[in-house]
Design a protein around this motif. Structure first.
Motif, PDB file in Angstrom:
ATOM      1  N   LEU A 102      -3.207  10.048   8.533  1.00 25.88           N
ATOM      2  CA  LEU A 102      -2.958  11.166   9.455  1.00 25.88           C
ATOM      3  C   LEU A 102      -2.098  10.743  10.645  1.00 25.88           C
ATOM      4  CD1 LEU A 102      -6.483  12.899   9.473  1.00 25.88           C
ATOM      5  CD2 LEU A 102      -4.518  13.346   8.010  1.00 25.88           C
ATOM      6  N   GLU A 103      -2.047   9.438  10.888  1.00 25.15           N
ATOM      7  CA  GLU A 103      -1.177   8.948  11.972  1.00 25.15           C
ATOM      8  C   GLU A 103       0.244   8.696  11.472  1.00 25.15           C
ATOM      9  OE1 GLU A 103      -4.299   6.921  15.106  1.00 25.15           O
ATOM     10  OE2 GLU A 103      -3.377   5.621  13.600  1.00 25.15           O
ATOM     11  N   GLY A 104       0.444   8.959  10.175  1.00 24.53           N
ATOM     12  CA  GLY A 104       1.805   8.858   9.644  1.00 24.53           C
ATOM     13  C   GLY A 104       2.189   7.491   9.107  1.00 24.53           C
ATOM     14  N   HIS A 105       1.227   6.557   9.006  1.00 23.90           N
ATOM     15  CA  HIS A 105       1.552   5.236   8.453  1.00 23.90           C
ATOM     16  C   HIS A 105       1.801   5.332   6.953  1.00 23.90           C
ATOM     17  CE1 HIS A 105       0.459   3.262  12.189  1.00 23.90           C
ATOM     18  NE2 HIS A 105      -0.653   3.990  12.211  1.00 23.90           N
ATOM     19  N   ASP A 106       2.416   4.284   6.401  1.00 26.64           N
ATOM     20  CA  ASP A 106       2.679   4.260   4.962  1.00 26.64           C
ATOM     21  C   ASP A 106       1.370   4.220   4.189  1.00 26.64           C
ATOM     22  OD1 ASP A 106       5.325   4.368   5.266  1.00 26.64           O
ATOM     23  OD2 ASP A 106       5.683   2.199   5.050  1.00 26.64           O
ATOM     24  N   VAL A 107       1.312   4.983   3.129  1.00 24.27           N
ATOM     25  CA  VAL A 107       0.142   4.935   2.239  1.00 24.27           C
ATOM     26  C   VAL A 107       0.642   4.750   0.808  1.00 24.27           C
ATOM     27  CG1 VAL A 107      -1.550   6.233   3.589  1.00 24.27           C
ATOM     28  CG2 VAL A 107       0.138   7.466   2.232  1.00 24.27           C
ATOM     29  N   THR A 108      -0.220   4.177  -0.008  1.00 31.33           N
ATOM     30  CA  THR A 108       0.196   3.813  -1.367  1.00 31.33           C
ATOM     31  C   THR A 108      -0.834   4.313  -2.377  1.00 31.33           C
ATOM     32  OG1 THR A 108      -1.073   1.784  -1.316  1.00 31.33           O
ATOM     33  CG2 THR A 108       1.197   1.666  -0.469  1.00 31.33           C
ATOM     34  N   GLU A 109      -0.574   3.984  -3.646  1.00 31.66           N
ATOM     35  CA  GLU A 109      -1.543   4.341  -4.695  1.00 31.66           C
ATOM     36  C   GLU A 109      -2.872   3.647  -4.463  1.00 31.66           C
ATOM     37  OE1 GLU A 109       0.021   3.806  -8.606  1.00 31.66           O
ATOM     38  OE2 GLU A 109       1.550   5.353  -8.309  1.00 31.66           O
ATOM     39  N   LYS A 110      -2.837   2.482  -3.804  1.00 34.64           N
ATOM     40  CA  LYS A 110      -4.084   1.761  -3.526  1.00 34.64           C
ATOM     41  C   LYS A 110      -4.933   2.573  -2.530  1.00 34.64           C
ATOM     42  CE  LYS A 110      -5.697  -2.818  -2.079  1.00 34.64           C
ATOM     43  NZ  LYS A 110      -6.580  -2.364  -1.040  1.00 34.64           N
ATOM     44  N   THR A 111      -4.270   3.141  -1.541  1.00 38.57           N
ATOM     45  CA  THR A 111      -5.003   3.992  -0.580  1.00 38.57           C
ATOM     46  C   THR A 111      -5.653   5.141  -1.332  1.00 38.57           C
ATOM     47  OG1 THR A 111      -3.115   3.598   0.888  1.00 38.57           O
ATOM     48  CG2 THR A 111      -4.754   5.212   1.632  1.00 38.57           C
ATOM     49  N   ARG A 112      -4.860   5.766  -2.213  1.00 33.27           N
ATOM     50  CA  ARG A 112      -5.375   6.919  -2.971  1.00 33.27           C
ATOM     51  C   ARG A 112      -6.549   6.501  -3.854  1.00 33.27           C
ATOM     52  NH1 ARG A 112      -1.212   9.178  -6.957  1.00 33.27           N
ATOM     53  NH2 ARG A 112      -2.286   7.698  -8.292  1.00 33.27           N
ATOM     54  N   LEU A 113      -6.464   5.308  -4.437  1.00 25.99           N
ATOM     55  CA  LEU A 113      -7.543   4.829  -5.313  1.00 25.99           C
ATOM     56  C   LEU A 113      -8.862   4.699  -4.550  1.00 25.99           C
ATOM     57  CD1 LEU A 113      -8.505   3.662  -8.043  1.00 25.99           C
ATOM     58  CD2 LEU A 113      -7.811   1.410  -7.200  1.00 25.99           C
ATOM     59  N   HIS A 114      -8.801   4.136  -3.325  1.00 21.84           N
ATOM     60  CA  HIS A 114     -10.037   4.003  -2.536  1.00 21.84           C
ATOM     61  C   HIS A 114     -10.642   5.384  -2.235  1.00 21.84           C
ATOM     62  CE1 HIS A 114      -9.799  -0.283  -2.116  1.00 21.84           C
ATOM     63  NE2 HIS A 114      -8.607  -0.231  -1.569  1.00 21.84           N
TER      64      HIS A 114
END
Ligand code: SF4
Ligand code: SF4
Length: 414
Positions: free
Chosen positions: A59-71
């Motif tokens: 929500l702060e706009g940092h990069d997110v990846t498939e790993k973030t989505r997996l968690h």
């Protein structure tokens, strides 16, 4: 927790809600100890505090990846963390907001996207689901194991009493339950009829919306809610019904949330709030008629049966209803066995058992071991998803608790 939300979200209703939730979290980590996925995986990012941190970054706009989505995918949305949190952090709402955004930022492709599309399109349609269930029962032996265990044996539902009382309530039929276990709503109708309430199902109502909402088709889930409100509203407006009764705790937690989900919809906000306010889990309705039930059961004691009650997360954490079913089963003459770690999820969690099968099976094995420790010969639950999931892993019969009460009250076989 200090936050600096990114421009894309900060001045929106979701942004304001997320910021308030993030600020309430003091990062103490008490919730981590009662999180089922943290217990299995031992990774901070697979616990509530870690997931809150990941959503904050998103929500702060940092990069997110498939790993973030997996968690985030691994979270059961069981809400055990909410029951534990001393600061009242509404984690599940933050998770809804985070998941909706990450789905757009890190879109899925291939088989994963197709599987989620199929679940969103077919499960919530009671007619399609009913046909699929009949076909599944006909070719059960040929189905792959993962699907076979989603096809429970057909059991007779018994008679549904004709409406004869001045007191009336509406039951949600739902999407999967009528095909998987029509006996649950029929048993509820018989139990309520015995205590002076006629139960009716309203044509036009269907899935509560939880399936689509939690598969990140949040607008689709809201459409399901609007359709149900439209189906119920005429009877509600005419003052013909006292309550909307939920026999699946997973649906109950969703319908009780309609007021929040449709708060920004000027055409439905008021109606949705009223529907949510009059929605009750069947245990709340039956418990309110406790004296009548006790009187009726006085002469109808059956043989002693040892029962382990699996309290679904949507009942004990989502709706904060604890001890009510246990007390009703005791009143009906059943002997309840103790259940270790009763706060932990069984691994069903809506479509989670199909999307995260490994974790789901581990949680089921742990839950069945805990349910079996007291020597129960029957498992009771309050949610069709948990019932089907548990039954696939055990030969001990799994029934809705209201079917047990019905068997004592009306002699209907289990
Ligand atoms: S228990 Fe509550 S306040 Fe503490 S880390 Fe978990 S969510 Fe945050
Ligand atoms: S909802 Fe359940 S699985 Fe998800 S973080 Fe909270 S306790 Fe863990």
């Amino acid at each position: 927790m200090q936050t600096q939300l990114a421009d894309f979200i900060k001045d929106t209703p979701e942004g304001r809600e997320a910021e308030a939730i993030l600020r309430a979290c003091v990062h103490c980590g008490f919730c981590t100890a009662t999180c089922p996925t943290y217990q299995l995986l031992g990774d901070e990012l697979d616990g509530p505090r870690g997931r809150i941190y990941l959503i904050k970054q998103l929500l702060e706009g940092h990069d997110v990846t498939e790993k973030t989505r997996l968690h985030l995918d691994r979270c059961l949305t069981c809400r055990s963390c909410e029951s534990t949190c001393p600061s009242g952090v509404h984690y599940s709402r933050l998770a809804d907001i985070g998941r909706h955004i990450i789905e757009q930022r890190v879109p899925r492709s291939g088989a994963e996207a197709a599987k989620r599309w199929a679940l969103r399109e077919f499960v919530p349609r009671a007619d399609v689901f009913g046909i699929a269930m009949k076909a599944g029962r006909a070719v059960r032996g040929l189905l792959p194991a993962a699907l076979k265990e989603k096809v429970p044996d057909a059991r007779p539902s018994g008679p549904w009493p004709k409406p004869r009382h001045a007191r009336r309530m509406i039951a949600l039929a739902g999407c999967a339950q009528p095909a998987m276990a029509p006996s649950i709503n029929a048993a509820t109708a018989r139990v309520l009829d015995a205590v002076g309430v006629s139960l009716v199902e309203q044509p036009g109502a269907g899935c509560c919306g939880a399936v689509r909402f939690h598969l990140n088709d949040q607008e689709g889930g809201r459409d399901d809610a609007r359709r149900n409100i439209d189906a119920w509203w005429p009877a509600v407006e005419r003052g013909e019904v006292e309550a909307i009764v939920m026999t699946a705790s997973g649906c109950g937690v969703q319908v009780k949330d309609y007021g929040h989900l449709l708060a920004q919809d000027p055409a439905y906000a008021e109606k949705a709030a009223r529907i949510s306010a009059m929605t009750r889990d069947v245990s709340e309705i039956v418990a309110a008629e406790g004296e009548k039930l006790q009187e009726l059961l006085r002469t109808r004691r059956g043989e002693a049966v040892a029962v382990a009650f699996q309290s679904p997360c949507t009942l004990q954490h989502g709706q904060q209803i604890r001890g009510v079913v246990e007390s009703l089963l005791t009143t009906a003459g059943f002997t309840l066995t103790p259940v270790r770690d009763g706060h932990l999820c069984c691994g069903s969690a809506g479509t989670y058992s199909l999307l995260q099968p490994e974790l789901s099976k581990q949680l089921r094995a742990n839950k069945l071991a805990a349910l079996g420790e007291g020597g129960a010969t029957m498992i009771a639950s309050a949610n069709i998803g948990c019932m089907t999931h548990l039954q696939a892993g055990t030969t001990t019969p799994v029934r809705h608790w209201v079917e047990l009460v019905d068997s004592r009250l009306n002699g209907f076989p289990l």
